[in-house]
Design a protein around this motif. Structure first.
Motif, PDB file in Angstrom:
ATOM      1  N   ILE A  76      -5.419   1.566   8.037  1.00 26.70           N
ATOM      2  CA  ILE A  76      -6.272   1.948   9.148  1.00 26.70           C
ATOM      3  C   ILE A  76      -6.201   3.464   9.312  1.00 26.70           C
ATOM      4  O   ILE A  76      -5.173   4.080   8.999  1.00 26.70           O
ATOM      5  CB  ILE A  76      -5.860   1.221  10.456  1.00 26.70           C
ATOM      6  N   SER A  77      -7.266   4.056   9.779  1.00 28.55           N
ATOM      7  CA  SER A  77      -7.286   5.494  10.037  1.00 28.55           C
ATOM      8  C   SER A  77      -6.286   5.828  11.143  1.00 28.55           C
ATOM      9  O   SER A  77      -6.063   5.041  12.057  1.00 28.55           O
ATOM     10  CB  SER A  77      -8.690   5.924  10.479  1.00 28.55           C
ATOM     11  N   ILE A  78      -5.710   7.003  11.096  1.00 27.20           N
ATOM     12  CA  ILE A  78      -4.799   7.461  12.134  1.00 27.20           C
ATOM     13  C   ILE A  78      -5.518   7.572  13.476  1.00 27.20           C
ATOM     14  O   ILE A  78      -4.908   7.571  14.536  1.00 27.20           O
ATOM     15  CB  ILE A  78      -4.125   8.797  11.740  1.00 27.20           C
ATOM     16  N   ASP A  79      -6.857   7.608  13.432  1.00 28.17           N
ATOM     17  CA  ASP A  79      -7.664   7.660  14.653  1.00 28.17           C
ATOM     18  C   ASP A  79      -8.095   6.280  15.122  1.00 28.17           C
ATOM     19  O   ASP A  79      -8.801   6.162  16.128  1.00 28.17           O
ATOM     20  CB  ASP A  79      -8.903   8.537  14.423  1.00 28.17           C
ATOM     21  N   GLY A  80      -7.699   5.227  14.390  1.00 26.53           N
ATOM     22  CA  GLY A  80      -8.076   3.863  14.756  1.00 26.53           C
ATOM     23  C   GLY A  80      -9.360   3.448  14.054  1.00 26.53           C
ATOM     24  O   GLY A  80      -9.795   4.076  13.098  1.00 26.53           O
ATOM     25  N   GLY A  81      -9.962   2.365  14.509  1.00 23.35           N
ATOM     26  CA  GLY A  81     -11.181   1.847  13.899  1.00 23.35           C
ATOM     27  C   GLY A  81     -10.910   0.539  13.185  1.00 23.35           C
ATOM     28  O   GLY A  81      -9.943  -0.160  13.483  1.00 23.35           O
ATOM     29  N   GLU A  82     -11.753   0.219  12.217  1.00 22.37           N
ATOM     30  CA  GLU A  82     -11.601  -1.020  11.451  1.00 22.37           C
ATOM     31  C   GLU A  82     -10.529  -0.850  10.381  1.00 22.37           C
ATOM     32  O   GLU A  82     -10.477   0.173   9.703  1.00 22.37           O
ATOM     33  CB  GLU A  82     -12.924  -1.403  10.784  1.00 22.37           C
ATOM     34  N   SER A  83      -9.708  -1.870  10.226  1.00 20.39           N
ATOM     35  CA  SER A  83      -8.700  -1.835   9.171  1.00 20.39           C
ATOM     36  C   SER A  83      -9.264  -2.484   7.913  1.00 20.39           C
ATOM     37  O   SER A  83     -10.225  -3.240   7.964  1.00 20.39           O
ATOM     38  CB  SER A  83      -7.423  -2.548   9.614  1.00 20.39           C
ATOM     39  N   VAL A  84      -8.628  -2.189   6.779  1.00 23.44           N
ATOM     40  CA  VAL A  84      -9.053  -2.718   5.488  1.00 23.44           C
ATOM     41  C   VAL A  84      -7.861  -3.419   4.842  1.00 23.44           C
ATOM     42  O   VAL A  84      -6.767  -2.853   4.777  1.00 23.44           O
ATOM     43  CB  VAL A  84      -9.525  -1.569   4.562  1.00 23.44           C
ATOM     44  N   ALA A  85      -8.059  -4.643   4.374  1.00 21.81           N
ATOM     45  CA  ALA A  85      -7.013  -5.360   3.640  1.00 21.81           C
ATOM     46  C   ALA A  85      -6.919  -4.787   2.232  1.00 21.81           C
ATOM     47  O   ALA A  85      -7.926  -4.636   1.549  1.00 21.81           O
ATOM     48  CB  ALA A  85      -7.316  -6.853   3.590  1.00 21.81           C
ATOM     49  N   LEU A  86      -5.700  -4.477   1.798  1.00 16.74           N
ATOM     50  CA  LEU A  86      -5.492  -3.911   0.469  1.00 16.74           C
ATOM     51  C   LEU A  86      -4.899  -4.913  -0.512  1.00 16.74           C
ATOM     52  O   LEU A  86      -4.960  -4.695  -1.720  1.00 16.74           O
ATOM     53  CB  LEU A  86      -4.582  -2.683   0.558  1.00 16.74           C
ATOM     54  N   THR A  87      -4.287  -5.990   0.004  1.00 20.37           N
ATOM     55  CA  THR A  87      -3.739  -7.038  -0.855  1.00 20.37           C
ATOM     56  C   THR A  87      -4.119  -8.401  -0.289  1.00 20.37           C
ATOM     57  O   THR A  87      -4.504  -8.507   0.878  1.00 20.37           O
ATOM     58  CB  THR A  87      -2.194  -6.962  -0.946  1.00 20.37           C
ATOM     59  N   ASP A  88      -3.989  -9.420  -1.119  1.00 23.11           N
ATOM     60  CA  ASP A  88      -4.227 -10.790  -0.649  1.00 23.11           C
ATOM     61  C   ASP A  88      -2.951 -11.616  -0.715  1.00 23.11           C
ATOM     62  O   ASP A  88      -2.975 -12.822  -0.569  1.00 23.11           O
ATOM     63  CB  ASP A  88      -5.347 -11.460  -1.440  1.00 23.11           C
ATOM     64  N   LYS A  89      -1.822 -10.954  -0.933  1.00 25.39           N
ATOM     65  CA  LYS A  89      -0.504 -11.588  -0.983  1.00 25.39           C
ATOM     66  C   LYS A  89       0.393 -10.921   0.060  1.00 25.39           C
ATOM     67  O   LYS A  89       0.130  -9.810   0.508  1.00 25.39           O
ATOM     68  CB  LYS A  89       0.136 -11.403  -2.359  1.00 25.39           C
ATOM     69  N   GLU A  90       1.490 -11.604   0.387  1.00 27.04           N
ATOM     70  CA  GLU A  90       2.437 -11.008   1.321  1.00 27.04           C
ATOM     71  C   GLU A  90       2.993  -9.723   0.725  1.00 27.04           C
ATOM     72  O   GLU A  90       3.479  -9.703  -0.404  1.00 27.04           O
ATOM     73  CB  GLU A  90       3.577 -11.974   1.638  1.00 27.04           C
ATOM     74  N   THR A  91       2.917  -8.655   1.484  1.00 26.80           N
ATOM     75  CA  THR A  91       3.333  -7.325   1.041  1.00 26.80           C
ATOM     76  C   THR A  91       4.107  -6.676   2.183  1.00 26.80           C
ATOM     77  O   THR A  91       3.574  -6.548   3.281  1.00 26.80           O
ATOM     78  CB  THR A  91       2.107  -6.469   0.671  1.00 26.80           C
ATOM     79  N   SER A  92       5.349  -6.290   1.919  1.00 28.69           N
ATOM     80  CA  SER A  92       6.217  -5.777   2.977  1.00 28.69           C
ATOM     81  C   SER A  92       6.818  -4.431   2.621  1.00 28.69           C
ATOM     82  O   SER A  92       6.957  -4.095   1.454  1.00 28.69           O
ATOM     83  CB  SER A  92       7.375  -6.752   3.233  1.00 28.69           C
ATOM     84  N   TRP A  93       7.229  -3.708   3.653  1.00 22.18           N
ATOM     85  CA  TRP A  93       7.991  -2.471   3.523  1.00 22.18           C
ATOM     86  C   TRP A  93       7.327  -1.466   2.581  1.00 22.18           C
ATOM     87  O   TRP A  93       7.939  -0.950   1.663  1.00 22.18           O
ATOM     88  CB  TRP A  93       9.430  -2.763   3.087  1.00 22.18           C
ATOM     89  N   SER A  94       6.072  -1.211   2.803  1.00 18.74           N
ATOM     90  CA  SER A  94       5.319  -0.305   1.940  1.00 18.74           C
ATOM     91  C   SER A  94       5.725   1.153   2.155  1.00 18.74           C
ATOM     92  O   SER A  94       6.219   1.529   3.216  1.00 18.74           O
ATOM     93  CB  SER A  94       3.824  -0.464   2.186  1.00 18.74           C
TER      94      SER A  94
END
Length: 188
Positions: A55-73
């Motif tokens: 998501i942008s640091i200013d907010g807005g719509e978020s975008v999914a980057l993976t379709d699997k569980e992804t942690s501690w990026s």
């Protein structure tokens, strides 16, 4: 913050002024910021997957980057890649393109290795470091091969770590966990 009734990502000025809610849904965790400070990457359980989102640091719509569980990026120093724990049929350390999609590389994690508490890129962007549940840290070269335990650290519990901005110093938090067992008999 939980100020909205669940876990969501917020940003604020360094002095605490102007808190701004960036995510909604009450199940958004583990934020990390891009090196250019324009985006926040985080784990979302809103869709019950645990996917990585941006998501942008200013907010807005978020975008999914993976379709699997992804942690501690963690975003690479050059802003081109993301390292994260990536779950398929097992736990892997993944290197993902910054725009999302399938992992470019997957690495096995030693049994005592864990990403709980975070992943960090080395300042030169050539390796990824993560926590060892027994003691110390593992260092995985992005070129491949087996991970190596970082040497000459105390054999104590290590809790957090970071490099200095110039990459010349490695700081870590260490401590001891003391536990006692008490047997109570004839309690009334």
């Amino acid at each position: 913050s939980t100020r909205s009734g669940g876990f969501d990502i917020w940003r604020m000025d360094a002095n605490g002024d102007h808190p701004t809610q960036l995510t909604f849904g009450k199940e958004n965790y583990q934020p990390t910021i891009s090196p250019d400070s324009l985006f926040v990457y985080y784990k979302s359980l809103v869709n019950k997957v645990g996917e990585l989102r941006r998501i942008s640091i200013d907010g807005g719509e978020s975008v999914a980057l993976t379709d699997k569980e992804t942690s501690w990026s963690c975003v690479s120093p050059d802003g081109k890649f993301i390292a994260a724990l990536y779950r398929t049929d097992k736990r892997n350390l993944a290197i993902l393109p910054i725009s999302g999609g399938q992992p470019l590389k997957l690495f096995d994690i030693p049994k005592s290795g864990t990403t709980y508490g975070g992943i960090r890129w080395t300042p030169d962007g050539k390796a990824i470091v993560y926590y060892d549940a027994n003691y110390g840290y593992w260092k995985q070269s992005i070129e491949g091969g087996e991970p190596n335990r970082i040497e000459n650290l105390p054999k104590e519990r290590l809790y957090n770590f970071a490099w200095s901005n110039d990459g010349k110093q490695f700081a870590f938090v260490r401590g001891q966990e003391i536990r006692d067992v008490v047997l109570i008999t004839d309690a009334k």
